[in-house]
Structures are given as structure tokens and as C-alpha cells.
Design a protein around this motif. Structure first.
Motif, PDB file in Angstrom:
ATOM      1  N   GLY A 210     -11.931   1.899   7.341  1.00 13.58           N
ATOM      2  CA  GLY A 210     -11.886   3.247   7.894  1.00 13.58           C
ATOM      3  C   GLY A 210     -13.282   3.817   8.078  1.00 13.58           C
ATOM      4  O   GLY A 210     -13.593   4.420   9.122  1.00 13.58           O
ATOM      5  N   GLY A 211     -14.135   3.619   7.082  1.00 17.34           N
ATOM      6  CA  GLY A 211     -15.512   4.111   7.190  1.00 17.34           C
ATOM      7  C   GLY A 211     -16.287   3.388   8.265  1.00 17.34           C
ATOM      8  O   GLY A 211     -17.052   4.010   9.033  1.00 17.34           O
ATOM      9  N   MET A 212     -16.117   2.083   8.367  1.00 18.13           N
ATOM     10  CA  MET A 212     -16.815   1.303   9.387  1.00 18.13           C
ATOM     11  C   MET A 212     -16.403   1.756  10.794  1.00 18.13           C
ATOM     12  O   MET A 212     -17.244   1.879  11.688  1.00 18.13           O
ATOM     13  CB  MET A 212     -16.512  -0.185   9.183  1.00 18.13           C
ATOM     14  N   GLN A 213     -15.110   2.026  10.974  1.00 17.00           N
ATOM     15  CA  GLN A 213     -14.631   2.474  12.277  1.00 17.00           C
ATOM     16  C   GLN A 213     -15.206   3.847  12.625  1.00 17.00           C
ATOM     17  O   GLN A 213     -15.581   4.119  13.776  1.00 17.00           O
ATOM     18  CB  GLN A 213     -13.098   2.534  12.283  1.00 17.00           C
ATOM     19  N   LEU A 214     -15.330   4.710  11.613  1.00 15.69           N
ATOM     20  CA  LEU A 214     -15.890   6.040  11.839  1.00 15.69           C
ATOM     21  C   LEU A 214     -17.346   5.951  12.301  1.00 15.69           C
ATOM     22  O   LEU A 214     -17.744   6.589  13.280  1.00 15.69           O
ATOM     23  CB  LEU A 214     -15.801   6.867  10.545  1.00 15.69           C
ATOM     24  N   TYR A 215     -18.150   5.126  11.623  1.00 13.17           N
ATOM     25  CA  TYR A 215     -19.562   4.991  11.985  1.00 13.17           C
ATOM     26  C   TYR A 215     -19.725   4.340  13.359  1.00 13.17           C
ATOM     27  O   TYR A 215     -20.617   4.718  14.134  1.00 13.17           O
ATOM     28  CB  TYR A 215     -20.310   4.195  10.922  1.00 13.17           C
ATOM     29  N   ALA A 216     -18.862   3.385  13.683  1.00 12.78           N
ATOM     30  CA  ALA A 216     -18.921   2.756  15.012  1.00 12.78           C
ATOM     31  C   ALA A 216     -18.610   3.787  16.096  1.00 12.78           C
ATOM     32  O   ALA A 216     -19.261   3.817  17.156  1.00 12.78           O
ATOM     33  CB  ALA A 216     -17.942   1.583  15.082  1.00 12.78           C
ATOM     34  N   SER A 217     -17.641   4.656  15.832  1.00 11.77           N
ATOM     35  CA  SER A 217     -17.293   5.707  16.804  1.00 11.77           C
ATOM     36  C   SER A 217     -18.437   6.692  16.978  1.00 11.77           C
ATOM     37  O   SER A 217     -18.726   7.146  18.101  1.00 11.77           O
ATOM     38  CB  SER A 217     -16.032   6.456  16.337  1.00 11.77           C
ATOM     39  N   LEU A 218     -19.125   7.039  15.872  1.00  6.90           N
ATOM     40  CA  LEU A 218     -20.266   7.951  15.958  1.00  6.90           C
ATOM     41  C   LEU A 218     -21.402   7.335  16.765  1.00  6.90           C
ATOM     42  O   LEU A 218     -22.063   8.026  17.560  1.00  6.90           O
ATOM     43  CB  LEU A 218     -20.749   8.309  14.544  1.00  6.90           C
ATOM     44  N   LEU A 219     -21.621   6.024  16.570  1.00  4.35           N
ATOM     45  CA  LEU A 219     -22.656   5.337  17.345  1.00  4.35           C
ATOM     46  C   LEU A 219     -22.332   5.378  18.829  1.00  4.35           C
ATOM     47  O   LEU A 219     -23.193   5.657  19.673  1.00  4.35           O
ATOM     48  CB  LEU A 219     -22.784   3.884  16.874  1.00  4.35           C
ATOM     49  N   MET A 220     -21.070   5.086  19.167  1.00  6.88           N
ATOM     50  CA  MET A 220     -20.669   5.083  20.576  1.00  6.88           C
ATOM     51  C   MET A 220     -20.800   6.471  21.184  1.00  6.88           C
ATOM     52  O   MET A 220     -21.139   6.613  22.366  1.00  6.88           O
ATOM     53  CB  MET A 220     -19.219   4.568  20.694  1.00  6.88           C
TER      54      MET A 220
ATOM     55  N   ASP B  69     -23.065   8.711  20.366  1.00 11.31           N
ATOM     56  CA  ASP B  69     -24.474   9.096  20.502  1.00 11.31           C
ATOM     57  C   ASP B  69     -25.243   8.200  21.468  1.00 11.31           C
ATOM     58  O   ASP B  69     -26.381   8.529  21.843  1.00 11.31           O
ATOM     59  CB  ASP B  69     -25.165   9.060  19.136  1.00 11.31           C
ATOM     60  N   LEU B  70     -24.653   7.062  21.872  1.00 10.51           N
ATOM     61  CA  LEU B  70     -25.352   6.137  22.756  1.00 10.51           C
ATOM     62  C   LEU B  70     -24.912   6.312  24.197  1.00 10.51           C
ATOM     63  O   LEU B  70     -23.767   6.705  24.474  1.00 10.51           O
ATOM     64  CB  LEU B  70     -25.084   4.687  22.313  1.00 10.51           C
ATOM     65  N   ALA B  71     -25.804   6.020  25.103  1.00  7.62           N
ATOM     66  CA  ALA B  71     -25.481   6.092  26.528  1.00  7.62           C
ATOM     67  C   ALA B  71     -24.543   4.938  26.883  1.00  7.62           C
ATOM     68  O   ALA B  71     -24.782   3.789  26.478  1.00  7.62           O
ATOM     69  CB  ALA B  71     -26.746   6.002  27.359  1.00  7.62           C
ATOM     70  N   PRO B  72     -23.476   5.214  27.617  1.00  8.81           N
ATOM     71  CA  PRO B  72     -22.508   4.158  27.958  1.00  8.81           C
ATOM     72  C   PRO B  72     -23.136   2.972  28.675  1.00  8.81           C
ATOM     73  O   PRO B  72     -22.610   1.852  28.596  1.00  8.81           O
ATOM     74  CB  PRO B  72     -21.503   4.885  28.847  1.00  8.81           C
ATOM     75  N   GLN B  73     -24.241   3.161  29.389  1.00  9.51           N
ATOM     76  CA  GLN B  73     -24.854   2.080  30.145  1.00  9.51           C
ATOM     77  C   GLN B  73     -25.771   1.200  29.286  1.00  9.51           C
ATOM     78  O   GLN B  73     -26.212   0.150  29.725  1.00  9.51           O
ATOM     79  CB  GLN B  73     -25.665   2.645  31.332  1.00  9.51           C
ATOM     80  N   SER B  74     -26.067   1.619  28.069  1.00 10.75           N
ATOM     81  CA  SER B  74     -27.023   0.884  27.241  1.00 10.75           C
ATOM     82  C   SER B  74     -26.377  -0.332  26.592  1.00 10.75           C
ATOM     83  O   SER B  74     -25.160  -0.381  26.373  1.00 10.75           O
ATOM     84  CB  SER B  74     -27.598   1.803  26.166  1.00 10.75           C
ATOM     85  N   SER B  75     -27.242  -1.330  26.276  1.00 17.26           N
ATOM     86  CA  SER B  75     -26.743  -2.524  25.609  1.00 17.26           C
ATOM     87  C   SER B  75     -26.264  -2.192  24.196  1.00 17.26           C
ATOM     88  O   SER B  75     -25.321  -2.809  23.688  1.00 17.26           O
ATOM     89  CB  SER B  75     -27.837  -3.594  25.550  1.00 17.26           C
ATOM     90  N   GLN B  76     -26.899  -1.202  23.551  1.00 16.54           N
ATOM     91  CA  GLN B  76     -26.485  -0.802  22.210  1.00 16.54           C
ATOM     92  C   GLN B  76     -25.043  -0.268  22.196  1.00 16.54           C
ATOM     93  O   GLN B  76     -24.294  -0.476  21.243  1.00 16.54           O
ATOM     94  CB  GLN B  76     -27.425   0.272  21.638  1.00 16.54           C
ATOM     95  N   TYR B  77     -24.670   0.434  23.287  1.00 12.03           N
ATOM     96  CA  TYR B  77     -23.306   0.959  23.390  1.00 12.03           C
ATOM     97  C   TYR B  77     -22.306  -0.201  23.421  1.00 12.03           C
ATOM     98  O   TYR B  77     -21.253  -0.155  22.783  1.00 12.03           O
ATOM     99  CB  TYR B  77     -23.163   1.818  24.648  1.00 12.03           C
ATOM    100  N   GLY B  78     -22.651  -1.267  24.160  1.00  9.78           N
ATOM    101  CA  GLY B  78     -21.788  -2.434  24.227  1.00  9.78           C
ATOM    102  C   GLY B  78     -21.643  -3.109  22.877  1.00  9.78           C
ATOM    103  O   GLY B  78     -20.546  -3.567  22.509  1.00  9.78           O
ATOM    104  N   TRP B  79     -22.737  -3.161  22.112  1.00  8.59           N
ATOM    105  CA  TRP B  79     -22.668  -3.748  20.773  1.00  8.59           C
ATOM    106  C   TRP B  79     -21.767  -2.914  19.853  1.00  8.59           C
ATOM    107  O   TRP B  79     -20.963  -3.455  19.095  1.00  8.59           O
ATOM    108  CB  TRP B  79     -24.071  -3.853  20.169  1.00  8.59           C
TER     109      TRP B  79
END
Length: 283
Positions: free
Chosen positions: A85-95, A97-107
Motif C-alpha cells: 500500500g505504501g509503495m503504491q502511494l509513493y509511485a502515485s505521488l511520483l507520477m 509530480d513528473l511530466a507525462p512525457q518524461s522517461s521518469q514518468y514511464g519508470w
């Protein structure tokens, strides 16, 4: 005995006494035959009961083994789910804050997808280990099967699989938990589709049966694949056992659990023409 009667006639015994003697011999023969037939029936019944006892012992051993394994798996599932649950929350926060076009968003998206897949595995483990509330209702089997086939139609079409439903009794009604039985059929048919390979045939049969008074309904799903090696037959319903490169090995274990919840029986055999056939018997 015939010789004894002939000798009696020669000794001048009255015909009335001879008739009585013949009646005695006849009754003796009939009694002997009945006793022999009873003995044969008793022997057959002993063999049947011994086989039934062996089968019940196997079932009891399996249930004891699965209960211990299920308790351990349930504990592990809960321990895994908590950090997910915590991992999913942090992944959602990253997505977020990141630009959809960036490679980091894809990761971040791949991380989120991986977590979701892990959560599905945890759900399967909990489904296998938890007691199931089986809410039965009388359902036309045809509509149940149609719902399943509509759901998995893309998989069937992609592999060019032919579905043979000619053995399904269109009037058949089954008393089952609808969602549970849909999951059972979905799993068995998808397994058959994968076993067939390109251009195979999956045969589905469903009808009332009088072979066993304990079970009124017989449903089977057979494929035209290579079948199951004999040495693996006894393990095919064990949890976490799989011959595939992917998957958790819980699919057939859950199927077995859900059929058992209905008071039913599921078995697997290899057909004469190759391929495997799973048979469900329901009360």
C-alpha cells in the motif's frame, strides 16, 4: 446328486420319497448358489469400500496439507500487502509530480503496474486460504458459459481455437454460486486454450449424470494438447505448483477450492486422443 437319486430308485424307494429327496437337493443347490452370489457381492462391496476409503484418506491428507500451507500463505500475504500500500502511494505521488512525457514518468508507471500485479497475486493467495461463502442459486448453465466465453473471447480468437459446445445440455440448470463458478470455468477454459496451441479444439460438456448418486451434474473441459505427464497428475491441484514460465501456480488450486466449496469433486485425466480433460461433478 443325480446318481444318488437314480440309486435310490433302483432300491425300490417310493416315488413320493424320491420327489421329496429331489426337492431337498434342489433347495440345497439353490441355497448354495445364493450363498455363493452373496459371497461374490460381498467381495465386490469390500473392494469398493476399500477404494472409497483410500480415496477419502487421500482427500483428508490433502486437506490437512493444504490447511497448514494455507495458514502460512495467509500470514505471508498479509505481511506483503502492508508495504504494498505504501509503495503504491509513493509511485502515485511520483507520477503526479513528473511530466507525462518524461522517461521518469514511464519508470514510475512500470513500478505502479508491478505493484498492482503483486497485489493481484496477494488476492489470489487470500482467495485460496480464506473460507469461501458459497451463495448458491439455480442458474441456466448456458447463460453462465456464455458470460465466460464472452469475457475470454479475445484470447480464444487470437489463438484460432475452435470451441465445441455440442455436448452442453441447453436445458441444464445448476445450483451454484454464479461468480465462483464463472471463475472456475474461466480458469479451466483458459488453461485448455493455452494447452491447445494454435488451431486447437476445446470441448465443453455439461449434462445431468446418473453414474454416481452423490453427484447429479457432470461438467468437463477437454483440450487437444499434449496432455499431463502421469508423474504430475497427483500435484496438478497443489498450490504454487506450475509447469508454466509465468503464473503463481494458484489457478487450479483455487478452482479445486471453489469446487470443494460447492460440495463437488474435480478430477483430471488424459484423453485417448491426447490432451487433458478436467471433470467437475456437482450435487
Amino acid at each position: 446328486m443325480t446318481e444318488m437319486i437314480s440309486e435310490t430308485k433302483q432300491n425300490g424307494i417310493s416315488s413320493e420319497a424320491i420327489e421329496q429327496l429331489e426337492s431337498v437337493f434342489k433347495a440345497y443347490n439353490e441355497t448354495t448358489n445364493r450363498m455363493y452370489q452373496s459371497y461374490q457381492q460381498l467381495q465386490s462391496e469390500v473392494v469398493r469400500l476399500r477404494q472409497e476409503l483410500e480415496h477419502k484418506n487421500e482427500q483428508l491428507e490433502r486437506k490437512s496439507r493444504l490447511a497448514a500451507l494455507g495458514e502460512m500463505a495467509a500470514g505471508m500475504a498479509h505481511e506483503i500487502r502492508n508495504p504494498l500500500g505504501g509503495m503504491q502511494l509513493y509511485a502515485s505521488l511520483l507520477m503526479r509530480d513528473l511530466a507525462p512525457q518524461s522517461s521518469q514518468y514511464g519508470w514510475a508507471m512500470k513500478i505502479s503496474k508491478g505493484i498492482q500485479n503483486m497485489d493481484l497475486i496477494v488476492n489470489d493467495i487470500l482467495t485460496f486460504t480464506q473460507d469461501q461463502a458459497c451463495e448458491k442459486e439455480c442458474i441456466p448453465f448456458g447463460s453462465l458459459l456464455s458470460s465466460v466465453l464472452d469475457y475470454i473471447r479475445p484470447r480464444i480468437t487470437d489463438k484460432h481455437i475452435a470451441m465445441d459446445e455440442s455436448g452442453v445440455d441447453s436445458r441444464l440448470r445448476v445450483r451454484v454460486d454464479g461468480p465462483m463458478m464463472q471463475r472456475v470455468l474461466t480458469n479451466l477454459i483458459l488453461n485448455a486454450v493455452e494447452a491447445c496451441g494454435e488451431g486447437g479444439v476445446v470441448r465443453i460438456r455439461a449434462a445431468e449424470s446418473r453414474e454416481d448418486p452423490e453427484y447429479r451434474i457432470r461438467i468437463s473441459v477437454a483440450d487437444t494438447g499434449s496432455g499431463i505427464p502421469p508423474e504430475l497428475m497427483g500435484r496438478i491441484f497443489d498450490p504454487f505448483f506450475t509447469t508454466k514460465d509465468t503464473g503463481t501456480g494458484l489457478g487450479l488450486a483455487i478452482v479445486h477450492r471453489l469446487v470443494d466449496c460447492h460440495g463437488g469433486l474435480i478430477t483430471v485425466t488424459n484423453t485417448e486422443n491426447g490432451g487433458a480433460m478436467f471433470t467437475i461433478q456437482l450435487p
